[in-house]
Design a protein around this motif. Sequence first.
Motif, PDB file in Angstrom:
ATOM      1  N   ASP A 240       2.179   0.627 -12.081  1.00 53.39           N
ATOM      2  CA  ASP A 240       2.550  -0.766 -12.351  1.00 53.39           C
ATOM      3  C   ASP A 240       3.730  -1.162 -11.478  1.00 53.39           C
ATOM      4  O   ASP A 240       4.707  -1.718 -11.923  1.00 53.39           O
ATOM      5  N   VAL A 241       3.640  -0.842 -10.189  1.00 57.12           N
ATOM      6  CA  VAL A 241       4.726  -1.125  -9.257  1.00 57.12           C
ATOM      7  C   VAL A 241       4.531  -2.518  -8.679  1.00 57.12           C
ATOM      8  O   VAL A 241       3.470  -2.843  -8.133  1.00 57.12           O
ATOM      9  N   THR A 242       5.554  -3.371  -8.796  1.00 61.15           N
ATOM     10  CA  THR A 242       5.486  -4.727  -8.259  1.00 61.15           C
ATOM     11  C   THR A 242       6.158  -4.764  -6.896  1.00 61.15           C
ATOM     12  O   THR A 242       7.306  -4.357  -6.755  1.00 61.15           O
ATOM     13  N   THR A 243       5.440  -5.231  -5.887  1.00 64.67           N
ATOM     14  CA  THR A 243       5.961  -5.288  -4.532  1.00 64.67           C
ATOM     15  C   THR A 243       6.520  -6.671  -4.250  1.00 64.67           C
ATOM     16  O   THR A 243       5.947  -7.682  -4.671  1.00 64.67           O
TER      17      THR A 243
ATOM     18  N   GLU B 101      -4.481  -4.682  -0.116  1.00 64.00           N
ATOM     19  CA  GLU B 101      -3.237  -4.214   0.496  1.00 64.00           C
ATOM     20  C   GLU B 101      -2.820  -5.056   1.687  1.00 64.00           C
ATOM     21  O   GLU B 101      -1.733  -4.871   2.217  1.00 64.00           O
ATOM     22  N   GLN B 102      -3.660  -5.991   2.101  1.00 63.28           N
ATOM     23  CA  GLN B 102      -3.400  -6.667   3.372  1.00 63.28           C
ATOM     24  C   GLN B 102      -3.231  -8.180   3.266  1.00 63.28           C
ATOM     25  O   GLN B 102      -2.747  -8.800   4.197  1.00 63.28           O
ATOM     26  N   VAL B 103      -3.635  -8.769   2.174  1.00 59.92           N
ATOM     27  CA  VAL B 103      -3.636 -10.224   2.081  1.00 59.92           C
ATOM     28  C   VAL B 103      -2.729 -10.693   0.951  1.00 59.92           C
ATOM     29  O   VAL B 103      -2.763 -10.151  -0.162  1.00 59.92           O
TER      30      VAL B 103
ATOM     31  N   ALA C 196      -1.243 -18.372   3.547  1.00 64.95           N
ATOM     32  CA  ALA C 196      -1.847 -17.051   3.414  1.00 64.95           C
ATOM     33  C   ALA C 196      -1.319 -16.141   4.514  1.00 64.95           C
ATOM     34  O   ALA C 196      -1.085 -16.587   5.653  1.00 64.95           O
ATOM     35  N   VAL C 197      -1.123 -14.869   4.184  1.00 62.66           N
ATOM     36  CA  VAL C 197      -0.649 -13.874   5.139  1.00 62.66           C
ATOM     37  C   VAL C 197      -1.622 -12.700   5.141  1.00 62.66           C
ATOM     38  O   VAL C 197      -1.982 -12.175   4.076  1.00 62.66           O
ATOM     39  N   TYR C 198      -2.016 -12.303   6.325  1.00 58.02           N
ATOM     40  CA  TYR C 198      -2.927 -11.169   6.488  1.00 58.02           C
ATOM     41  C   TYR C 198      -2.288 -10.182   7.458  1.00 58.02           C
ATOM     42  O   TYR C 198      -1.950 -10.532   8.595  1.00 58.02           O
ATOM     43  N   LYS C 199      -2.090  -8.952   7.002  1.00 58.17           N
ATOM     44  CA  LYS C 199      -1.493  -7.908   7.821  1.00 58.17           C
ATOM     45  C   LYS C 199      -2.533  -6.840   8.119  1.00 58.17           C
ATOM     46  O   LYS C 199      -3.208  -6.348   7.214  1.00 58.17           O
ATOM     47  N   VAL C 200      -2.630  -6.494   9.399  1.00 57.12           N
ATOM     48  CA  VAL C 200      -3.620  -5.510   9.800  1.00 57.12           C
ATOM     49  C   VAL C 200      -3.106  -4.782  11.045  1.00 57.12           C
ATOM     50  O   VAL C 200      -2.360  -5.345  11.851  1.00 57.12           O
TER      51      VAL C 200
END
Length: 801
Positions: free
Chosen positions: A44-47, A335-337, A404-408
């Motif tokens: 239950d880790v909040t980033t 994990e990316q959006v 929106a943010v997308y990391k790849v």
Amino acid sequence: MNHTLRPKPRSRSGLVRAGFFLALPALGGVAFAQTNPPAASSGDVTTLSPFSVSTEKDSGYRASNSISGTRTNTPIKDIPVNIQVFTKDFSDDLLITNQVDLEAYSASLVNGGADHHSDNVIQQAYNAFLFRGFVQNWGLRDGIREYDPIDTQGLARVEVVKGPVGALYGLSYPGGIMNNISKDVDFRKNFTSIRLTGQSEGEYRAALDANYSGVAAGGKVGVRFNAVNSKTQDEREHSKGAIRFTQVNVNWQPTPTTELKFMQELGYREKPNGLSYFSRGETDAAGVSRGNSADIPLQITHPEIPWEWNWSNGRNMRSLETKLYRGSINQKIGEQVNVTAYVQFSDRLQIDGNGWDANGSGGGDSWEAGGGWIIDPVTKKETIQSGYSYRDWGNSMHSYGATAVYKVEFAQVKNTFAFGANVWSEKFLSRSSLPTTQNYLIYDVKAGIPIGTPQTPPTNLSPVTTGNGYTHESNSNDYYFANWTMSAIENRLKLNLGINRTNLKLVQWANGQAPTPNTTTQSKDSPLIGVMFDITKEISVFAVRATSLFPTTDKNSFGVQMPPVVGKSYEAGVKVELMNGKISGTVSYYQITQSGGDQNNPTANNLNTQRFDAMTQAQRDITFPGKLRSDLLGDLVPGGEAESKGFETDLIFQPTREWQILFSYAHNDQKTTKALAASNVGITNSGHITNQYSILTKYSFTEGEAKGAFVGLGLVSAGKALQDYQGAVKRYNPSTFNAEVFGGYHYKLLGYNTVVQLNVKNLTKQNDFAGWRATGSTALATQRYTVPTAIRYALTVGLDF
């Protein structure tokens, strides 16, 4: 008006007065349970959202990350844009209570209309705030257009992004933007912070910051409450004002990947009109104007009248009431959006006049009724004439948007894509009373007592029919953006590409009467290209090409709308993180071109010259005392093109854990390069300063007998400031130098963390400037009169638990 001719005694009772506690009821009624937030389970880790910037890593005056440079939380050292951040420690140490006053320590900014006697700012001085030499009237609040000064009690930090960055925010000025970052719920800890401040002129301020989080409905819930109650006052007579501010943040995280936020903010501030000086032009023995553009304050003609005396009655308040409501959602998808969306509603009502007003030097704009300082041409009797007038400016605004943010990562190349859209609109309404020259309240200057009786004030509110403003406007803009940041070659090469499509629509009903409104539309694509390369782990070079668009609300005195402002810039520089981060900052050179907007044409006819032409000589003597028609010339005209170029350095040096030094320097040259009027080519914006620097240093004792103590020193130096042109002659304010010191002590009181802090401002007793010194002939007046100022003291007591 109870104008006395005796100097006002300077009270120091504000340092200890029990009036601190009178403010607490306005902050009270809220109790916060002091329990620790629940620990998150392994699953239950909040980033932290990429749309939020944490102040946890801020070290004193040094900030490591920024949200404003790329619209996502990014290390400043990795952004190919010049960014300066003012942390919460900075504003707390210097006892700065609104973001406008931060400008003194950013050498790229000039607040030419600042009231240096007071920190109660009703409105940033219109067309007097310069950013890299160009006018800037509005800023941003969490990336959304913001009109008004913001109490720092509601801010986590202020980020200054330099240069035109339209690709990031759709609307920005050529010089840059100030993005004010609001406080947010802190899920990591619960706390309450109370600050009580008393100042040497009788001013006091009480502030509260309380944060609580816990578990509810299967998720995390947090509440943060900030409030201020302040009674403001300075050494000038009739200067008592007030500030009230509350901010409530409520956040709910029903799952580790979803967060809902709500913010409500209510603000009110008021300060009397008329805290300025009466002045008149210079005349010869026959009462004929010398035509030398001199402007002689009343205190020069009558030395028995102290500078603290002014044309305020303490009851005609200039005020600003604001309301803001915002809801937002942050959603992490895999994990990316990450996606965020918001909707915001806000209202403001600014009342510039609401009572008897003597308007200082006579004339003024059309809604003011006061005649000011009048000398009868026959009897030579001197009087102050006040008229009753009312004027307000109201804005109802709403905005919404999504990002929106997308990391790849591809083949060891890290990519972050940000894209979205925003819509902002406002409905603007201005009302005024119809002034009448019969509503005069007359005072005898020498006797200091009334010699007339006011008539019943008018009660009508009617549309503005003349002057610099329309009755009704409906303005909007929408913009669509995409931004790509890339890092490669083991993170040594960073690339930032952005594009923004902005559409403007300004609808204005001329004089409140025209059946068909004036409509201005414009669309623009604003690209941004930035590149950075790490030469070493400590030294990086960067270059950026950026553009901007901003709709000016400026109109000339006849109400003609000026065109939008377009900016284009090139900038290159070096970013450093030397000695393991002990020395960090940016050095850069830039060149900005601005087109559109407006310029002041000093030879243009205006509303006042039109009024002057329609008056008899007797009417001119009352409305424009001591003035020739040539003294009234000047108006706004379409801007043509202007250029600004310069060199800037912003560095933070932390030689030890206890000692930090902030340094800011700017050299700027700004001038008009193209104009409709040939006489405008080569002129510079009013208020411009070529060279400025500031230094702030603080030392904190962490061991030994002095453990818990801290001391600091701030120095601000500004070169001469351009005030106006008289033909081809420039007139300046002299250069200024200000110094302030602060010191305090952290200790435990009954088990609670306690702090006592003393701030001493204006150590150099830097003079203010008024009028233009008489020459005794027709020779042009080019020297200012100086107004003495006093050292100001403030004592703050704080409690943290």
